[in-house]
Design a protein around this motif. Structure first.
Motif, mmCIF file in Angstrom:
data_model
loop_
_atom_site.group_PDB
_atom_site.id
_atom_site.type_symbol
_atom_site.label_atom_id
_atom_site.label_comp_id
_atom_site.label_asym_id
_atom_site.label_seq_id
_atom_site.Cartn_x
_atom_site.Cartn_y
_atom_site.Cartn_z
ATOM 1 N N MET A 118 0.822 -1.196 0.000
ATOM 2 C CA MET A 118 0.000 0.000 0.000
ATOM 3 C C MET A 118 0.866 1.259 0.000
ATOM 4 O O MET A 118 0.627 2.197 -0.764
ATOM 5 N N MET A 119 1.900 1.284 0.841
ATOM 6 C CA MET A 119 2.728 2.487 0.940
ATOM 7 C C MET A 119 3.558 2.713 -0.318
ATOM 8 O O MET A 119 3.944 3.844 -0.612
ATOM 9 N N GLU A 120 3.822 1.648 -1.076
ATOM 10 C CA GLU A 120 4.492 1.832 -2.368
ATOM 11 C C GLU A 120 3.656 2.726 -3.275
ATOM 12 O O GLU A 120 4.193 3.556 -4.026
ATOM 13 N N GLU A 121 2.334 2.557 -3.222
ATOM 14 C CA GLU A 121 1.447 3.379 -4.044
ATOM 15 C C GLU A 121 1.353 4.803 -3.496
ATOM 16 O O GLU A 121 1.387 5.770 -4.252
ATOM 17 N N PHE A 122 1.232 4.945 -2.191
ATOM 18 C CA PHE A 122 1.074 6.275 -1.597
ATOM 19 C C PHE A 122 2.347 7.108 -1.697
ATOM 20 O O PHE A 122 2.282 8.337 -1.676
ATOM 21 N N ASN A 123 3.502 6.457 -1.793
ATOM 22 C CA ASN A 123 4.769 7.181 -1.825
ATOM 23 C C ASN A 123 5.346 7.334 -3.223
ATOM 24 O O ASN A 123 6.514 7.697 -3.373
ATOM 25 N N LYS A 124 4.562 7.077 -4.232
ATOM 26 C CA LYS A 124 5.063 7.253 -5.597
ATOM 27 C C LYS A 124 5.434 8.720 -5.841
ATOM 28 O O LYS A 124 4.671 9.626 -5.479
ATOM 29 N N PRO A 125 6.589 8.976 -6.439
ATOM 30 C CA PRO A 125 7.027 10.364 -6.629
ATOM 31 C C PRO A 125 6.130 11.176 -7.543
ATOM 32 O O PRO A 125 6.122 12.404 -7.471
ATOM 33 N N GLU A 126 5.358 10.525 -8.420
ATOM 34 C CA GLU A 126 4.483 11.282 -9.319
ATOM 35 C C GLU A 126 3.259 11.850 -8.602
ATOM 36 O O GLU A 126 2.532 12.666 -9.178
ATOM 37 N N LEU A 127 3.028 11.438 -7.368
ATOM 38 C CA LEU A 127 1.951 12.028 -6.574
ATOM 39 C C LEU A 127 2.535 13.184 -5.757
ATOM 40 O O LEU A 127 3.324 12.970 -4.837
#
Length: 408
Positions: A118-127
């Motif tokens: 889950m945190m891989e998605e929340f910490n994506k640099p494009e966000l």
């Protein structure tokens, strides 16, 4: 990863865990977060640190290594084998909800796998959303940003032997909207364990987390870009985040016909800041860390303006003057595809102290929580364990005078 070694270490760790529970005077069924199994703790630490990737985990092998009977003996493999060896006239395979079968350790460990994914998605640099706001943890549904308005004299010289002047203060505040909860439930079925479809389960968890992360990104950008307006000072009505001084909108932070073309575009923005004053004390607007937010179509233009080594100006008699770039190099440029998607404009851009202007009020951070084991869903839907991915928060406008919007 050696799962036989993990199974052995887990068994040894369970004996240590039981000894700790006896010393503490608590039952061994207490949460693994409160009294951890050393083997599980080491594996979860490897996942958190990135030494072990979530997609390197085998759900079936973890199940076989960590599911035990009431005596603490591993029985996960026997359970999986019993699911396979079901024939006509023979009792069907063992169920997790059966008395004596303990799968809390499996759920706790897979919960860390889900949280890591889950945190891989929340910490994506494009966000970029969370980099534009001040994160404010809160235990309330609404947050009140309090301040004080100076009503009397400001600091003055005090003559020897004279009384100090009295300064009157009046309460000032800005209210946030009500926080809201967002989330999904992701189940792990008997089939997922039996066929060891780790990749499919993690993809499902990643998709749910991505939806939640993008949802938060859109909500943050909608407020930062003025799509959603929530600025409400004291008990006055909500006013637009960006606008010219008119009616209830008593400040001007909107620059029309100011395309992002050269350093003069930024000069026009700074002129807007100079013309605004703090509503609490009438002092100039003081900016902290500044950021330039623009659609992808303007990102390279913004980088070229800020990183240029020289600036060319043309005077009234058409004389070209060449000089060094006077713009500071510490501006941050923030851009992604959602900026234009939310505004609908390829040319509008924003500049200012976003973290001073906006806040994300968070009741709880994104989390992955496992459901209690032994659920009736194991009988009715063959769901061995399920996880709830959720977060609760809301965007708030603290001080819109610290940001300026430019349109072409």
């Amino acid at each position: 990863m050696n799962y036989l070694e993990l199974a052995h270490d887990f068994e040894v760790g369970e004996r240590q865990r039981k000894a700790v529970c006896r010393r503490m005077g608590v039952h061994e069924s207490i949460s693994y977060d409160e009294v951890p199994n050393p083997a599980m703790d080491a594996l979860k630490g490897a996942l958190r640190s990135g030494q072990l990737r979530a997609d390197e985990i085998s759900i079936r092998s973890i199940f076989e290594a960590t599911v035990t009977d009431r005596m603490g003996k591993r029985c996960g493999r026997e359970m999986v084998n019993s699911w396979r060896d079901t024939k006509d006239g023979r009792v069907t395979g063992h169920r997790i909800y059966e008395s004596g079968v303990r799968s809390a350790a499996f759920a706790n460990l897979i919960g860390q796998v889900f949280y890591t994914r889950m945190m891989e998605e929340f910490n994506k640099p494009e966000l970029i959303g969370m980099s534009l706001v001040e994160l404010i943890p809160s235990t309330h549904q609404w947050e009140k940003f309090a301040g004080m308005t100076m009503l009397g004299d400001h600091a003055q010289e005090v003559k020897e032997g004279h009384d100090y002047p009295t300064v009157s203060l009046a309460e000032d505040w800005v209210m946030s909207p009500e926080t809201k909860k967002y989330g999904f439930i992701v189940p792990i079925t008997r089939e997922a364990i039996f066929f060891d479809t780790t990749g499919m389960v993690l993809r499902r968890a990643g998709e749910a987390a991505m939806i939640l992360a993008v949802n938060r990104e859109k909500r943050i950008l909608d407020t930062c870009l003025g799509i959603v307006n929530s600025y409400r000072r004291k008990n006055r009505p909500v006013i637009d985040t960006y606008g010219s001084a008119a009616g209830d909108h008593d400040f001007d932070n909107l620059v029309a016909s100011n395309a992002l073309s050269d350093y003069e575009s930024l000069v026009a923005v700074h002129d807007k800041f100079q013309a605004m004053t703090d509503p609490q004390d009438g002092e100039p607007i003081v900016l902290g860390k500044t950021q330039l937010v623009c659609p992808k179509s303007l990102e390279w233009k913004a980088k070229a303006i800020l990183n240029a080594t020289e600036v060319r100006e043309t005077s009234g008699d058409r004389e070209t003057i060449v000089q060094g770039n006077r713009l500071p190099r510490d501006y941050e440029i923030r851009s992604n595809e959602y900026v234009q998607s939310r505004t609908g404009s390829p040319s509008s851009w924003f500049y200012g102290d976003f973290q001073g202007a906006f806040a994300y009020v968070e009741n709880w951070a994104p989390e992955a929580v496992e459901a209690p084991t032994g659920s009736h869903l194991e009988m009715t839907r063959d769901i061995a364990v399920q996880f709830k991915i959720s977060e609760r928060g809301v965007m708030a406008v603290k001080e819109p005078r610290k940001v300026v919007k430019s349109t072409s």
